[in-house]
Design a protein around this motif. Structure first.
Motif, short mmCIF file in Angstrom:
data_model
loop_
_atom_site.label_atom_id
_atom_site.label_comp_id
_atom_site.label_asym_id
_atom_site.label_seq_id
_atom_site.Cartn_x
_atom_site.Cartn_y
_atom_site.Cartn_z
N LEU A 61 -11.85 0.94 1.59
CA LEU A 61 -11.55 -0.19 2.67
C LEU A 61 -12.22 0.04 4.18
O LEU A 61 -12.54 -0.89 4.81
CB LEU A 61 -10.13 -0.47 2.75
CG LEU A 61 -9.35 -1.59 3.07
CD1 LEU A 61 -9.94 -2.73 2.05
CD2 LEU A 61 -8.04 -1.65 2.97
N GLY A 62 -11.91 1.31 4.71
CA GLY A 62 -12.79 1.41 5.90
C GLY A 62 -14.16 1.32 5.95
O GLY A 62 -14.76 0.91 6.93
N ALA B 279 -2.91 0.22 -5.13
CA ALA B 279 -2.74 1.57 -4.64
C ALA B 279 -1.92 2.45 -5.75
O ALA B 279 -2.45 3.70 -5.58
CB ALA B 279 -1.76 1.58 -3.39
N LEU C 265 0.89 3.94 -2.98
CA LEU C 265 0.64 5.28 -2.63
C LEU C 265 1.76 6.36 -2.99
O LEU C 265 1.44 7.55 -3.41
CB LEU C 265 0.17 5.48 -1.07
CG LEU C 265 -1.06 4.84 -0.73
CD1 LEU C 265 -1.37 5.03 0.77
CD2 LEU C 265 -2.19 5.54 -1.47
N LEU D 285 -8.32 3.40 0.84
CA LEU D 285 -8.25 3.46 1.94
C LEU D 285 -9.43 3.86 2.61
O LEU D 285 -10.08 3.17 3.45
CB LEU D 285 -7.16 4.50 2.52
CG LEU D 285 -5.61 4.11 2.57
CD1 LEU D 285 -4.79 5.06 3.29
CD2 LEU D 285 -5.48 2.79 3.37
N LEU E 144 0.63 -1.19 -0.02
CA LEU E 144 -0.09 0.05 -0.13
C LEU E 144 0.86 1.31 0.25
O LEU E 144 0.62 2.27 -0.79
CB LEU E 144 -0.89 0.05 1.21
CG LEU E 144 -1.80 1.17 1.31
CD1 LEU E 144 -2.72 1.31 0.10
CD2 LEU E 144 -2.55 1.08 2.71
N TRP F 53 -5.52 7.28 -2.61
CA TRP F 53 -6.22 7.46 -1.34
C TRP F 53 -7.59 6.64 -1.27
O TRP F 53 -8.14 6.67 -0.30
CB TRP F 53 -6.28 8.77 -0.72
CG TRP F 53 -5.06 9.29 -0.34
CD1 TRP F 53 -4.02 10.01 -0.96
CD2 TRP F 53 -4.32 8.94 0.85
NE1 TRP F 53 -3.02 10.23 -0.05
CE2 TRP F 53 -2.78 9.44 0.92
CE3 TRP F 53 -4.61 7.85 2.03
CZ2 TRP F 53 -2.35 9.27 1.88
CZ3 TRP F 53 -3.64 7.54 2.95
CH2 TRP F 53 -2.37 8.36 2.98
#
Length: 435
Positions: free
Chosen positions: A235-236, A224, A27, A232, A23, A229
């Protein structure tokens, strides 16, 4: 049971490190607009594809043997009578409710939406090309008129060769029922041989899973580098929806089942099963928690021993509500992420396969991984998308295992209602010789 790697460090730690490394590298490439050499990106992508192909190579014999054994371990259906069928009915109904809750939550909150369609389509095309050799002639769409007909294979060998997983699983269910009904020394040896196949497949799966940290790093780097971003954030949201769906099933469906179906006070039930819940959450393994569940069912819940032993032993493999829910949430999340619009019919197919997959999934950490990868291919989602969820899978695995183990104890309470702890017959009493 805890799979470990070099130095006794738990495998999930290495997987987390691979997730962070991939990741972070992706990024950096994405945020700085760096150009990565095409040959390097292709090499990274190939490593992830090798990992997925190894899983696909093993998944069919694993699922077939696990499903057959899961059904066959119910024993003689004539002798067990209503106990076996009550257990099977409970498993199907409650697993169906679990998957329905998961699919409903994903459709309501849509955690996978919001990704740039152009980027998603780019990775979707790359994934489709990479998975072409794996998919074979797997169905790309579902027609309601032919669905039930297509579930019954005219030739199971051809269905397996074409990676038609649902017909193979239906055949496995029939095979397991036949194995139970035709009980004989020969079928006992056949069941033992299938148990050997299952153990070999599990051993090989465990070897492949040990490559997961490297594969996760490569898969996450590729994802990534493309999505940045957004990855992320999505994913959350995915983890929150998955845990929320599991909480609804744990604290709404199970108490109702215990109260209505088992005739037991839900507060007393949950107070009695605290120990297996803690063990399940800690080990992420239904099989490792089984001895604790057996003791608690007998000593704390006061369930008939012969009933609880049967239900809990079979349930450790066959009654995995949390796994079925997790698989459904994951497939729909990844479909949303990659912009694959699944019709209601296709979602019903996903639901059915998740229920069957819950029966055939091994009760060990990461046991649902092969089933998820296979369902992704069935609905046309890039298989390498599974790299998104592997990084947070350890926590979700702990949660769904807790749901699985609690569901087994709920099943034992429901099935035990109205049953007596009659002794199991082990043969005629010895006759004393004449004087």
């Amino acid at each position: 049971m805890e799979t470990t790697k070099r130095g006794g460090i738990p495998l999930y730690v290495w997987m987390l490190l691979g997730f962070v490394a991939g990741l972070g590298g992706g990024l950096i490439v994405n945020l700085n607009g760096l150009e990565t050499a095409p040959w390097l990106m292709e090499l990274i992508r190939s490593v992830g594809q090798i990992f997925l192909r190894l899983l696909f190579m093993l998944v069919l014999p694993l699922l077939f043997s696990a499903l057959v054994i899961g059904v066959a371990e119910m024993g003689d259906l004539k002798a067990l009578g209503r106990v076996g069928w009550k257990t099977l009915l409970f498993t199907i109904v409650v697993s169906g409710i679990a998957v329905a809750i998961g699919l409903g939550m994903v459709n309501l909150f849509r955690p996978g939406d919001g990704v740039d369609p152009a980027l998603a389509q780019r990775l979707l095309e790359e994934g489709a090309a990479g998975a072409a050799g794996i998919v074979g002639s797997a169905p790309q769409n579902i027609e309601a008129g032919r669905f039930f007909l297509d579930m019954i294979p005219s030739n199971v060998i051809t269905a397996a060769a074409e990676n038609q997983i649902l017909p193979v699983m239906i055949f496995a269910l029939f095979f397991g029922i036949g194995l139970v009904m035709a009980k004989s020394p020969s079928t006992d040896r056949l069941q033992e041989a299938l148990q050997g196949v299952f153990e070999v497949m599990m051993k090989l799966i465990n070897l492949v899973i040990k490559l997961a940290p490297i594969a996760i790093a490569c898969l996450m780097f590729n994802l990534a580098a493309v999505f940045g971003w957004d990855l992320l954030v999505r994913l959350g949201a995915y983890a929150a929806v998955a845990v929320g769906a599991m909480a609804i099933h744990m604290f709404v469906v199970y108490p109702l089942a215990v109260w209505i179906g088992g005739g037991m006070n839900p507060v007393r039930f949950f107070k009695g099963v605290r120990e297996p819940i803690v063990v399940a959450f800690s080990t992420a393994s239904s099989n490792a928690t089984l001895p604790v569940s057996l003791r608690v069912a007998e000593e704390e819940l006061k369930l008939p021993r012969r009933i609880s032993r049967f239900v809990l032993t079979v349930g450790a493999t066959a009654n995995q509500n949390g796994t079925a829910l997790f698989e459904g949430v994951t497939v729909l999340f990844l479909a949303q992420f990659f912009g694959v619009d699944l019709s209601l019919q296709q979602q019903l197919i996903v639901m059915l396969v998740c229920i069957l997959g819950g029966v055939g999934t091994a009760g060990v950490p990461a046991g649902s991984l092969p089933v998820i990868a296979l369902i992704l291919v069935m609905v046309g989602v890039p298989a390498e998308g599974i790299g998104l969820v592997l990084g947070v899978d350890r926590f979700l695995d702990m949660c769904r295992t807790t749901l699985n183990v609690t569901g087994d104890l709920v099943a034992a309470a429901v099935v035990s209602r109205g049953e007596e702890d009659a002794p199991v017959s082990v043969g005629p009493e010895p006759v004393a010789p004449p004087p």
